[in-house]
Motif scaffolding. Structure first.
Motif, PDB file in Angstrom:
ATOM      1  N   GLN A  36       9.244  -4.359  -1.076  1.00 21.73           N
ATOM      2  CA  GLN A  36       7.819  -4.546  -0.830  1.00 21.73           C
ATOM      3  C   GLN A  36       7.494  -6.022  -0.611  1.00 21.73           C
ATOM      4  N   ASN A  88       8.445  -7.090   2.856  1.00 23.58           N
ATOM      5  CA  ASN A  88       7.470  -6.589   3.823  1.00 23.58           C
ATOM      6  C   ASN A  88       6.202  -7.443   3.815  1.00 23.58           C
ATOM      7  N   GLY A 139       3.298  -7.613   6.282  1.00 27.01           N
ATOM      8  CA  GLY A 139       3.011  -6.195   6.122  1.00 27.01           C
ATOM      9  C   GLY A 139       2.092  -5.911   4.951  1.00 27.01           C
ATOM     10  N   ILE A 146       5.499   0.914   1.282  1.00 33.14           N
ATOM     11  CA  ILE A 146       5.098   0.241   2.508  1.00 33.14           C
ATOM     12  C   ILE A 146       4.079   1.076   3.274  1.00 33.14           C
ATOM     13  N   GLN A 202       1.840  -0.727   6.418  1.00 35.10           N
ATOM     14  CA  GLN A 202       2.150  -1.345   7.697  1.00 35.10           C
ATOM     15  C   GLN A 202       3.377  -2.240   7.552  1.00 35.10           C
ATOM     16  N   LEU A 203       4.268  -2.140   8.518  1.00 33.26           N
ATOM     17  CA  LEU A 203       5.501  -2.930   8.490  1.00 33.26           C
ATOM     18  C   LEU A 203       5.227  -4.384   8.843  1.00 33.26           C
ATOM     19  N   LEU A 240      10.421  -6.227  11.035  1.00 32.68           N
ATOM     20  CA  LEU A 240      11.064  -5.196  10.219  1.00 32.68           C
ATOM     21  C   LEU A 240      11.089  -3.861  10.957  1.00 32.68           C
ATOM     22  N   THR A 241      12.168  -3.118  10.721  1.00 34.47           N
ATOM     23  CA  THR A 241      12.301  -1.760  11.246  1.00 34.47           C
ATOM     24  C   THR A 241      12.503  -0.813  10.077  1.00 34.47           C
ATOM     25  N   ALA A 242      11.735   0.273  10.043  1.00 37.42           N
ATOM     26  CA  ALA A 242      11.951   1.303   9.034  1.00 37.42           C
ATOM     27  C   ALA A 242      13.178   2.117   9.420  1.00 37.42           C
ATOM     28  N   TRP A 298      13.681   7.269   5.056  1.00 39.05           N
ATOM     29  CA  TRP A 298      12.450   7.963   4.683  1.00 39.05           C
ATOM     30  C   TRP A 298      12.765   9.062   3.667  1.00 39.05           C
ATOM     31  N   THR A 328       8.322   5.386   3.513  1.00 39.19           N
ATOM     32  CA  THR A 328       9.380   4.492   3.980  1.00 39.19           C
ATOM     33  C   THR A 328      10.246   4.057   2.809  1.00 39.19           C
ATOM     34  N   VAL A 332      14.292  -0.605   4.944  1.00 39.20           N
ATOM     35  CA  VAL A 332      13.913  -1.432   6.093  1.00 39.20           C
ATOM     36  C   VAL A 332      15.023  -2.432   6.372  1.00 39.20           C
TER      37      VAL A 332
END
Length: 241
Positions: A121, A124, A129, A182, A184-185, A189-191, A194, A200, A203
């Motif tokens: 977190q 992010n 994010g 999370i 909004q990223l 960053l890429t998720a 899941w 999420t 990342v």
């Protein structure tokens, strides 16, 4: 696990400032669950505990080969432009200040980073994010945090071809204990992971050599230290001429 002939990588781990009892004493202390330390050692690294005191500088971080941002308390929501939710817990502003500083220094040095739970977190938020401050408001379930002091169990699906999937496979059962996640990223960053309810769980930062975040607690599975091995091996590669 061997480190390819290099010196054992030094892996910094963020810590808590808490009241702790040991021996005859009960005093304010810098503490960390031993499971983090054991996981790093089992993965081939040497842990270095980093207390949230003073100000971390580039010359401090330059002595490290990797960084683990550990789990813990909720992050101050003002850092992502929100007021505290009624379920947001007691904040640890000392940790926030130290760990945001550490992460930005690690990015500048291209230091391998693994963020665990709160650590993911923080990564992010540091990249712009935001968070859901209370997961049950989003998914209507307590499965991510069944009760205080008890880890839940979740099935996580990971994106094929991601760094995390390359380390632990496309599906994994994990230990979890969090009530935030999370929303909004952050930038870059890429998720890549899941839970079944769409939260999420992992990342990656593609522009860095190794920056991963996972919402679960890999240090709680003593039989599987593959994420920590990934961090240590990234640290080894960074040390090679």
């Amino acid at each position: 696990m061997a480190s390819n002939g290099c010196e054992t990588p030094l892996i910094g781990v963020s810590t808590y400032l808490e009241q702790a009892r040991f021996g005859l004493w009960e005093l304010p202390s810098a503490v960390l669950m031993r499971s983090y330390l054991d996981s790093i050692v089992a993965a081939g690294g040497m842990p270095v505990m980093l207390p949230p005191v003073g100000r971390w500088l580039p010359e401090h971080v330059s002595r490290l080969d990797g960084l683990v941002i550990a789990g813990g308390a909720d992050i101050d929501p003002s850092r992502y432009g929100q007021a505290p939710h009624q379920e947001t817990g007691t904040l640890r502003l000392d940790r926030d200040a130290a760990e945001f500083g550490l992460f930005h220094l690690a990015l500048e040095a291209d230091l391998p980073v693994l963020g665990v739970c709160r650590g993911m977190q923080l990564i992010n938020i540091a990249l712009g994010g935001t968070l859901h401050q209370h997961v049950p408001d989003v998914c209507g379930s307590q499965s991510h945090n069944p009760r205080p002091g008890v880890f839940g169990s979740n099935e996580i699906k990971l994106a094929p071809g991601s760094v995390v999937a390359g380390l632990i496979g496309d599906q994994v059962t994990v230990h979890c204990h969090h009530h935030q996640a999370i929303d909004q990223l952050g930038s870059g960053l890429t998720a890549v992971g899941w839970s079944c309810d769409g939260i999420t769980e992992a990342v990656e930062l593609s522009e860095a050599s190794f920056v991963l975040g996972v919402q679960w607690h890999p240090e709680e599975d003593s039989t599987d230290v593959r994420l920590f091995e990934g961090l240590v091996q990234a640290a080894v590669r960074r040390k090679l001429p």
